[in-house]
Design a protein around this motif. Sequence first.
Motif, short mmCIF file in Angstrom:
data_model
loop_
_atom_site.label_atom_id
_atom_site.label_comp_id
_atom_site.label_asym_id
_atom_site.label_seq_id
_atom_site.Cartn_x
_atom_site.Cartn_y
_atom_site.Cartn_z
N UNK A 205 0.80 -1.22 0.00
CA UNK A 205 0.00 0.00 0.00
C UNK A 205 0.84 1.28 0.00
N UNK A 206 2.14 1.17 0.25
CA UNK A 206 2.98 2.37 0.22
C UNK A 206 3.08 2.95 -1.19
N UNK A 207 2.96 2.06 -2.20
CA UNK A 207 3.16 2.53 -3.58
C UNK A 207 1.95 2.25 -4.48
N UNK A 208 1.19 1.20 -4.18
CA UNK A 208 0.11 0.77 -5.08
C UNK A 208 -1.26 0.99 -4.46
N UNK A 209 -2.18 1.46 -5.27
CA UNK A 209 -3.59 1.51 -4.90
C UNK A 209 -4.31 0.44 -5.71
N UNK A 210 -5.16 -0.30 -5.03
CA UNK A 210 -5.75 -1.49 -5.65
C UNK A 210 -6.54 -1.19 -6.91
N UNK A 211 -7.19 -0.03 -6.99
CA UNK A 211 -8.04 0.27 -8.14
C UNK A 211 -7.31 1.06 -9.23
N UNK A 214 -1.20 0.41 -11.42
CA UNK A 214 -0.05 0.83 -12.24
C UNK A 214 0.24 2.32 -12.10
N UNK A 215 -0.62 3.03 -11.43
CA UNK A 215 -0.37 4.46 -11.17
C UNK A 215 0.36 4.54 -9.83
N UNK A 216 1.68 4.25 -9.89
CA UNK A 216 2.47 4.08 -8.66
C UNK A 216 2.89 5.43 -8.11
N UNK A 217 2.46 5.70 -6.89
CA UNK A 217 2.84 6.93 -6.19
C UNK A 217 3.24 6.56 -4.77
N UNK A 218 4.09 7.41 -4.18
CA UNK A 218 4.61 7.05 -2.87
C UNK A 218 4.96 8.31 -2.10
N UNK A 249 18.23 8.97 -0.38
CA UNK A 249 17.22 7.92 -0.61
C UNK A 249 16.74 8.00 -2.05
N UNK A 250 16.26 6.90 -2.54
CA UNK A 250 15.76 6.88 -3.92
C UNK A 250 14.69 7.94 -4.14
N UNK A 251 13.79 8.06 -3.15
CA UNK A 251 12.65 8.98 -3.33
C UNK A 251 13.05 10.44 -3.21
N UNK A 252 14.31 10.69 -2.81
CA UNK A 252 14.75 12.10 -2.76
C UNK A 252 14.84 12.66 -4.17
N UNK A 253 15.32 11.84 -5.12
CA UNK A 253 15.42 12.29 -6.51
C UNK A 253 14.19 11.89 -7.32
N UNK A 254 13.75 10.67 -7.13
CA UNK A 254 12.57 10.18 -7.88
C UNK A 254 11.33 10.42 -7.03
#
Length: 315
Positions: A205-211, A214-218, A249-254
């Motif tokens: 659930x940190x990256x994926x919403x069930x519905x 593929x629209x991955x957000x975090x 961290x990866x999410x600092x740039x991405x």
Amino acid sequence: MKTPKLVRLAIGLTMATALMVGTAFQAMAAEPAKAAAPAKAAAPAKAAAPAAAPAKAAAPAKAKVALTNDDCVKCHATPPADIEAAGGWHKKVGCNNCHEGHRPSSKNNIPNCNQCHEGKPHYTLKNQCGNCHKNPHRPKDISFASNVTDPCVTCHTQQITQLKEFKSKHSALYCSTCHNVHGRIPQCVQCHKPHAPTMVQADCAKCHKAHQPKNVKYASTVPSKDCAACHKKAFDLLTASTSKHKSLACVYCHQEKHKMVPKCQDCHGVPHPAGMLAKFPKCGDCHSIAHDLNHWSTQAPAAKPAAPAKPAKKK
């Protein structure tokens, strides 16, 4: 002169007869005359028959006895018990609010649900209430088949919008394929293999919403090890790097969205003169890749194989 015997007998008979007649007359004279019976008076004329009595007024209709909840429970013990256990809002109404009258005086006292439930798209479903709400006295005990979608989306509009906008394999499924019990949210790992053996449902659930999977957000708090589950090569290079990028961290740039690749200038600005940038417009021409900054392989990259010649066109 002697009288003949025959004559004497005749004279005797005559005298006897005379005596009997005289005696009879004496008796008749002694008996008082009976008064003549008076003539019977004529019977009075019968009086005319009285006029017909007026028709009796119809008996007043008996007032209907109003039944109370206490009356209903004398025969119907189960429905009140069901309502008490799982009646929801039905606990706030009495039996007579839904069931008007009683048979046979009331031919049909089983109400339609939309007699009370109205004003929402969910309540406009015709003849479908009983498919999911099988017991109206336990309306929130909901069960349904494995191929149900339409009734669900009359309430869960946000979810169906996401499924249509962000196409994935989930978009082709029925709602009840995953949600086989109302209100149940299944774990992703019951169908999907996690990216890493250590991952649990909360990590998905940190990256994926069930519905919209593929629209991955975090968030900015996602650890780099979660990204490494898929992006292992980039993570290993960054871990082995000696540059300052190693500490990020990866999410600092991405940031925020998957596959977001930042520009070097977003952090570094324009550190080189225009002439140099004109000759080497790409930062990577000199600095290699961001995960392995300023580190070049001593082995020359293999030359790309030449593309096969296209066959000549027939004239």
